[in-house]
Design a protein around this motif. Sequence first.
Motif, PDB file in Angstrom:
ATOM      1  N   ARG A   1       7.205   5.923   3.340  1.00 38.96           N
ATOM      2  CA  ARG A   1       6.046   6.324   2.535  1.00 38.96           C
ATOM      3  C   ARG A   1       5.248   7.482   3.113  1.00 38.96           C
ATOM      4  O   ARG A   1       4.356   8.000   2.432  1.00 38.96           O
TER       5      ARG A   1
ATOM      6  N   ASN B   1      -1.512   2.092   1.297  1.00 43.72           N
ATOM      7  CA  ASN B   1      -0.476   1.102   1.030  1.00 43.72           C
ATOM      8  C   ASN B   1      -0.322   0.214   2.258  1.00 43.72           C
ATOM      9  O   ASN B   1      -0.976   0.416   3.288  1.00 43.72           O
ATOM     10  N   THR B   2       0.561  -0.734   2.154  1.00 41.70           N
ATOM     11  CA  THR B   2       0.724  -1.696   3.259  1.00 41.70           C
ATOM     12  C   THR B   2       1.278  -1.027   4.509  1.00 41.70           C
ATOM     13  O   THR B   2       0.998  -1.467   5.622  1.00 41.70           O
ATOM     14  N   ASP B   3       2.064   0.037   4.332  1.00 37.19           N
ATOM     15  CA  ASP B   3       2.588   0.730   5.512  1.00 37.19           C
ATOM     16  C   ASP B   3       1.481   1.422   6.288  1.00 37.19           C
ATOM     17  O   ASP B   3       1.570   1.572   7.516  1.00 37.19           O
TER      18      ASP B   3
END
Length: 514
Positions: free
Chosen positions: A146, A160-162
């Motif tokens: 990402r 985002n989660t990343d």
Amino acid sequence: MRTVAGRTDHVVVVGAGLAGLSAALHLLGAGRRVTVVERDTGPGGRAGRLVLGGFSLDTGPTVLTMPDIADEAFAAVGERLRDRIGLIPLHPAYRARFADGSALDVHTGAEAMEAEVHRFAGAREAAGYRGLRRWLEQLHRAQMRRFIDANVDSPFGLLNTDLVRLAALGGFGRWQPRVERHLHDERLRRVFTFQALYAGIPPARALAAYAVIAYMDTVGGVYFPRGGMHALPRAMADAARDAGADMRYGHEAMALERRGSRVTAVVTPHGSIPCDALVLTPDLPVAYRLLGREPRRPLALRHSPSAVVLHAGTDRTWPELAHHTLSFGSAWSSTFDELTRTGRLMSDPSLLITRPTTHDPSLAPPGRHLHYVLAPCPNTVTGPGPGDWAALAPRYRDSLLRELDRRGLTGIAESVELERMVTPADWDACGHGAGTPFSVAHTFAQTGPFRPRNLPRGTDNAVLAGCGTTPGVGIPTVLISGKLAAARITGLPAPAAGGGHRTPGSPAAAGARR
């Protein structure tokens, strides 16, 4: 993801370097008609080839990592990297030699490197290496999908989660302190932080996220294409031609024809080439000149340090050299100050010595050897200007050879039969901003969505690719930049890095995370 609007049937790619060739292959795979224009007489760009006196010199990068990203470009047109070139995994990836006379072989295999660290610095450092390797692997996983291998239109696209995972890993801290948590031996710390030079920032100030470059070097693996590094762009160009690309060498892009906010043709000395869309891969100053505008930024672009490269064809070699040898001086932090702040040549240089004839003797006449000596130096903004190098180059060449002789390459000056020295003045003449082949530095303000955009404002159907735009400097990221540029035109999501055919013997083929 924002994309180029309107018709995109015929795309002209300016530049047959790695970024342009990657873009061309991905565009061909998506069904576009592609014309590649290149000012030189063949492909390669920075990764060029010069043949002198029977020696075949690579004029650009000498270290290849993450070849599966190149494999993706071949896979786009139904081919495989391994069918075009032979890749040799390097063991060791590097040999590090230090001012105290000690030496360390850098292995990318976990067990081999742990054993080498144990031999070199003891059990505590070996345990620290295991922890550092785990962190580097986690850092790579958190970033690749990402952040590196993605078109991002705004900072909000990073939420985002990343991003949470990257923050938890300390990616927004500083590179050197994160390595120091694991390793206490100052020599070992250098092995896992010298890569900050590629990003243009001292490791004490570089974001820890950029330690992913150390992952590529020390975990992912280092490779050598048989035939030299130029074999990679040559193979990519051949694959593009065979897939239908119109390859026009000796055609420099002089200007762009426009209708409103769209480019309608690329003007070369041989005439105009109509286009529906355009990929520009020259360094930013040239690309912006062609576009007719430079984007407004709150701060002026800051460039990375440059490099002097001495290509030496010799009548002998030295057994202590590996394919890649890092020769560290005693100084470290002061070296980065000289390169990035004071603008002075390194008083106690750390050097990268590459001997490509280690694995391909055909690059030199029988019984002869090639050595490339890369010495980082200030760019032409912070250090000597382009005009200063005519007088400075001969003296600096002699000082480098004296230093190499002192470090054990006895008699190197007398062994040189053919040489070519490249300085910041040469990079400047090629159109590289601030006389550096490493382009725009990876400061926080020039990272991710804050780096020069690959969709330049003011032109609706042009996309940038190359080391000056996203995701950044280095062969893997430049190849990705071409793929991301193609995705901006086709509207198709770029396949995840490593999603193409696997190269036998590569870490990807063995199931390692890349």
